[in-house]
Write an enzyme that holds these catalytic residues in place. Structure first.
Site, PDB file in Angstrom:
ATOM      1  N   LYS A 130      -5.726  -5.312  10.898  1.00 55.01           N
ATOM      2  CA  LYS A 130      -6.731  -6.366  10.871  1.00 55.01           C
ATOM      3  C   LYS A 130      -6.187  -7.664  10.276  1.00 55.01           C
ATOM      4  O   LYS A 130      -6.592  -8.760  10.649  1.00 55.01           O
ATOM      5  CB  LYS A 130      -7.917  -5.870  10.021  1.00 55.01           C
ATOM      6  N   GLN A 131      -5.227  -7.531   9.353  1.00 55.37           N
ATOM      7  CA  GLN A 131      -4.691  -8.724   8.690  1.00 55.37           C
ATOM      8  C   GLN A 131      -3.496  -9.320   9.425  1.00 55.37           C
ATOM      9  O   GLN A 131      -2.966 -10.348   9.016  1.00 55.37           O
ATOM     10  CB  GLN A 131      -4.267  -8.371   7.258  1.00 55.37           C
ATOM     11  N   HIS A 149       3.210  -0.953  13.634  1.00 59.41           N
ATOM     12  CA  HIS A 149       2.186  -0.672  14.631  1.00 59.41           C
ATOM     13  C   HIS A 149       2.165  -1.897  15.545  1.00 59.41           C
ATOM     14  O   HIS A 149       2.238  -3.017  15.071  1.00 59.41           O
ATOM     15  CB  HIS A 149       0.830  -0.496  13.924  1.00 59.41           C
ATOM     16  N   GLY A 204       0.849  -1.183   0.000  1.00 60.07           N
ATOM     17  CA  GLY A 204       0.000   0.000   0.000  1.00 60.07           C
ATOM     18  C   GLY A 204       0.881   1.228   0.000  1.00 60.07           C
ATOM     19  O   GLY A 204       2.071   1.141  -0.294  1.00 60.07           O
ATOM     20  N   SER A 233      -1.665  -3.491  -5.522  1.00 59.85           N
ATOM     21  CA  SER A 233      -0.416  -3.681  -4.785  1.00 59.85           C
ATOM     22  C   SER A 233       0.624  -4.352  -5.673  1.00 59.85           C
ATOM     23  O   SER A 233       1.803  -3.981  -5.672  1.00 59.85           O
ATOM     24  CB  SER A 233      -0.670  -4.513  -3.530  1.00 59.85           C
TER      25      SER A 233
END
EC number: 1.1.1.86
Lengths: 477, 491
Positions: free
Chosen positions: B110-111, B133, B47, B79
């Site tokens: 989330k992934q 993160h 991304g 991507s």
């Protein structure tokens, strides 16, 4: 008085030619004609005194009495005196024409002559032979002669040259008393010598009258100042900073070697199997229409194009993609383009913009050393921008920005200077400014220049290698 | 369901980890990218952030390739295109992960669990896994193989800026951390530092933090002041202006570009400078409004911070993830239907100063939100430097996204955790401010103060100015902005 020069082309004994001069002068104006050495400024002034052979175009309204002072006229007069001497067949020692006869060829105002002789302190010389005077003395005689002839137009070519300070001041004051009665055209090289009463400036370059400027047009006046400064000042390209010196390159290796380079956008090949080598000390011109891949090719060299990693590229001792960083590549390159100027939208002061060239950054993120500041100031002096060292870059005119970016690119003396359409978007005056600067750089350094231009015919002196790209039609290859 | 890592730690260690944050000096990076030289870096995900970081690392001399899921490659998704067009080698997990010395996980939070579960068995013995993160480690309690080194490198700017600043020869402020449970060879810090150099972050300032401090402060900032406050403020201010007869096009424009304009002043000189842009009477008005807002909203900020600290927030969000994002998608659709979102900005000229003069309430909301978020975070044990970055520093970045395409753009740009938290905040805050909004008139939103005399009481002005300048966010802000003085305005 109303003088019209219309598309006038004048030849001077096949030695020099003024081309397609368009110029109007009237009696309320006082002009300075200026330009670099050999530009034709003296010739232009001399036309007004009837010199040269008119090849085409017209000149109208020349006044009957033109008072001309110039080195050429002075030399002619001295030569004539010497000839008289040669021609003397009588067996007497020829003294030559005495000064008082030269001063008053016949109908001049003798009272005025006496006044001026006193002003110029020539009283003791009036009976001496003209040809025996020193250059400075004979120049004074020429000036008095012209002033006393009560001319309709005074043409003074470098009248202040070689005068002592006292005489210079006297003459300037005296000329100022004449401005209501006689229009003047003065050939002058230095802006600080322009008398206050001058109303217009003519700029001559390469036998052409390039600019006619009203002095009240401050912007044009300042630009002209800069241009003349670059053209006439004998400044060397400033040295670079030994502490941030670029590593030495292997002299046997080329600067750039591209082997069967391909650049592809959306499956369409913009550049197809191009081989190109730039050897040290070669100057190149790269040309081609829009879309032919010029900028893509350059960004392959500078490392800004991602496809530099999928091609066989050798630059400044590095094979691309072998663990080098783009900053190791960029340190060898000075780069100027319109795109860079667009990106360089920062409020950084001019001195720091130049220093940023040591770091190849847009904006300056490192504390500059005293040496770097000093070098930047030398460049600012060369550009005639010393008084603006702390002016924010984005407050500069477009043309000045371009000049500054060229200085930024050169500050580290890069082995390769890439100028991507350096004159694009510039008006004529600024274009000449930029070219004057490039000429200075080409003459004064060991940098190889890669000059990129739309038009292959638009050539720069000193460039012997050409690469012309062609636009490739979509072929889905 | 997963185990919350933070909750497994004793309080002593929780506090210690929360308080980790130190601004590193550029002299602490003498080795550059050396620790990454000769290592094979494989990025998961391409991304905006993944592409920008990969390009920067490659331009710094690192060996970078991308790994994508088989389907993304087969379907030639964006991507895949981004990575391929930029000349990167792209391959499947099976092809590239086993060759990697460093794996950069730059996929959405989330992934993370499925991605990490898929790549971990393929990773080389002793390799390094990097996050940008810490959610997966801290909130989901992901257990990483003992032989792997786990680090975090998080540039505090969107991907586009990460790349642009690098190209200019600079970088963006970057947070680094080492997961101490996974640093078997003690090389985590060296790798994280080299990575920060590779993306240019060391030039703009690196914060050495912990996974925990990053997660707990990042979640708090994004869901309250950064996204939540701006979303709630947009909706309330717009509806109020229209209700009071302001032309909707004007109201829409004042808000869409107003956040960006007033927070630009915030970026340069903190809350003080933002309020200094107002006239004296307007400044006092904004100050009073913000004090009122802080009293009303403080319990909400406390609740958000408490839920974040004890894991309630992440648990409920993960429940929604497991429930096919029913809440998230519903709220997203709801936002798209709001009057502000559906009213295009009018074709009217609004000067830079007018955004301040006619947006007093917006200024008050930003002030209240920044100070509340900062106060709440520091009260929870997060160090001031962290709290500053996660509140004041990032507010202008989020405001820029609203200027581009309103709330839709903001919610599309921010992380999935931020978007979820933003909606939570918005739903709670709208009713909370209902009474407050009843007394609001166009003098503080839409038209500006209508004053014949701009005089103010000296004593009161001195009091307000002193209060503004005395806030702790201003003290740390002055120090940190000093470090970043080089980040010149890009006009």
């Amino acid at each position: 008085m109303n003088i019209h020069l219309d598309n006038l082309t004048v030849n001077f004994d096949d030695r020099f030619q003024l081309d397609e001069i368009n110029w109007q002068l009237n009696s309320s104006q006082h002009w300075v004609v200026t330009g670099a050495n050999g530009s034709g400024k003296s010739a232009l002034a001399a036309i007004l005194a009837g010199a040269g052979e008119n090849l085409s175009g017209s000149i109208e309204g020349l006044p009957a009495k033109v008072g001309l002072v110039s080195f050429e006229a002075q030399a002619e007069l001295i030569e004539a005196e010497l000839k008289k001497d040669d021609a003397d067949i009588m067996d007497v020692i020829a003294e030559g024409t005495p000064v008082h006869e030269i001063l008053n060829p016949g109908d001049s105002n003798q009272q005025l002559i006496d006044e001026l002789v006193e002003k110029f302190q020539l009283q003791s010389l009036v009976d001496r032979a003209f040809r025996k005077l020193s250059t400075g003395e004979s120049r004074k005689v020429m000036l008095i002669r012209a002033l006393a002839s009560e001319p309709d137009l005074l043409v003074l070519d470098e009248p202040f040259d070689g005068l002592d300070a006292h005489t210079l001041e006297m003459l300037q004051q005296y000329l100022a008393t004449l401005i209501e009665t006689v229009p003047m055209v003065m050939v002058l090289n230095r802006f600080d010598e322009f008398p206050d009463f001058i109303t217009h400036i003519a700029y001559v370059d390469n036998g052409r009258l390039q600019h006619r400027i009203d002095r009240s047009d401050t912007k044009a006046y300042n630009e002209l100042y800069q241009l003349l400064h670059l053209k006439t000042t004998d400044l060397a390209v400033p040295t670079t900073d030994p502490e941030t010196a670029i590593p030495t390159l292997d002299p046997t290796q080329p600067l750039v070697r591209l082997s069967s380079l391909n650049i592809t956008y959306d499956g369409h090949k913009i550049i197809d199997s191009l081989d190109w080598t730039i050897e040290r000390n070669q100057h190149w011109q790269l040309s081609g229409p829009n879309g032919s891949g010029k900028t893509g090719l350059l960004s392959i060299i500078t490392g800004d194009h991602p496809q530099c990693y999928v091609n066989d590229i050798f630059v400044f001792g590095f094979k691309r993609g072998s663990g080098e960083s783009i900053w190791q590549i960029k340190q060898f390159i000075g780069y100027v383009s319109t795109a860079l100027q667009w990106e360089y939208k920062v409020g950084t002061g001019l001195r720091n913009v130049i220093i940023s060239g040591f770091y190849d950054s847009i904006g300056l993120y490192t504390k500059a050393t005293d040496r770097q500041k000093q070098i930047a100031d030398e460049w600012l002096a060369l550009l005639g921008m010393s008084d603006r060292a702390d002016t924010p870059f984005n407050k500069l005119s477009y043309g000045d920005q371009r000049l500054l970016l060229i200085a930024r690119a050169m500050v580290k003396h890069p082995p390769l200077l890439i100028l991507d359409e350096p004159c694009l978007g510039l008006d004529d005056m600024n274009r000449q400014l930029v070219l004057a600067l490039i000429e200075k750089i080409c003459a004064g350094s060991e940098t190889s220049v890669l000059y990129v231009n739309h038009h292959p015919e638009d050539k720069i002196k000193g460039i012997e290698n050409y690469l012309a790209l062609e636009k490739r039609e979509p072929d889905n290859s | 369901m997963s185990n919350n890592y933070f909750n497994t730690l004793p309080l002593r260690e929780q506090l210690e980890q929360l308080a980790k944050c130190r601004f590193m000096d550029i002299s602490e990076f003498p080795d550059g990218v050396e620790a990454l030289k000769g290592k094979k870096i494989v990025v998961i995900g391409c991304g905006a952030q993944g592409l920008a970081q990969g390009m920067n690392l490659r331009d710094s001399g690192c060996d970078v390739s991308y790994t994508l899921r088989q389907t993304a490659i087969d379907e030639k998704r964006q991507s895949w295109k981004s990575a391929t067009e930029n000349g990167f080698v792209v391959g499947t997990y099976e092809e590239l992960i086993p060759t990697a010395d460093v794996v950069l996980n730059l996929t959405p939070d989330k992934q993370h669990t499925p991605v990490v579960n898929a790549v971990m068995p393929l990773m080389k013995e002793g390799a390094c896994l990097s996050y940008s993160h810490g959610f997966n480690i801290v909130e989901e309690g992901m257990q990483i193989r003992d032989d792997l080194t786990v680090i975090m490198v998080a540039p505090k700017c969107p991907g586009s800026e990460v790349r642009n600043e690098y190209v200019r020869g600079f970088g963006v402020p970057t947070l680094i951390a080492v997961h101490e449970d996974n640093d078997p060879k003690g090389e985590g810090l060296a790798l994280a530092k080299a990575y920060a150099v590779g993306t240019g972050g060391h030039k703009a300032g690196v914060l050495m933090s912990s996974f925990i401090a990053e997660v707990k402060s990042d979640l708090m900032g994004e869901q309250t002041i950064l996204c939540g406050m701006l979303q709630t403020g947009s909706l309330l201010c717009f509806d109020k202006m229209v209700e009071e007869g302001i032309e909707p096009g004007y109201a829409s424009k004042l808000i869409q570009f107003g956040w960006e304009t007033v927070t630009e002043a915030l970026k340069y000189g903190g809350v003080t400078n933002m309020l200094d842009r107002l006239s004296n009477p307007a400044k006092i008005k904004a100050y009073d409004l913000s004090e009122e807002l802080k009293v009303i909203m403080r319990p909400l900020y406390n609740k958000h911070q408490d839920d974040i600290i004890d894991g309630t927030f992440s648990r409920t969000m993960m429940e929604d993830w497991a429930n096919d994002d029913v809440n998230l998608l519903g709220w997203r659709a709801e936002t798209a239907e709001t009057a502000f979102e559906k009213t295009p900005a009018g074709d009217v000229e609004i000067s830079e100063q007018e955004y301040f003069d006619n947006g007093i309430l917006m200024v008050a909301m930003v002030k209240a939100g920044v100070e509340l978020a900062f106060e709440t975070m520091t009260a929870a044990g997060i160090i001031a430097d962290s709290a500053y970055y996660e509140s004041l520093h990032e507010t202008p970045l989020i405001a820029n996204t609203i200027a581009r395409k309103k709330l839709y753009e903001m919610n599309a740009t921010i992380s999935d955790t931020a978007e979820y938290g933003c909606y939570l905040y918005n739903h709670a805050c709208l009713p909370l401010l209902a009474d407050f909004m009843k007394d609001i008139k166009t003098d503080v939103i839409g038209k500006g103060l209508d004053l014949e005399d701009t005089g103010v009481d000296n004593a009161r002005l001195i009091e307000v100015n002193a209060a503004l300048r005395a806030h702790p966010v201003e003290a740390i802000g002055t120090t940190l902005r000093g470090h970043m003085a080089d980040m010149k305005k890009i006009v």
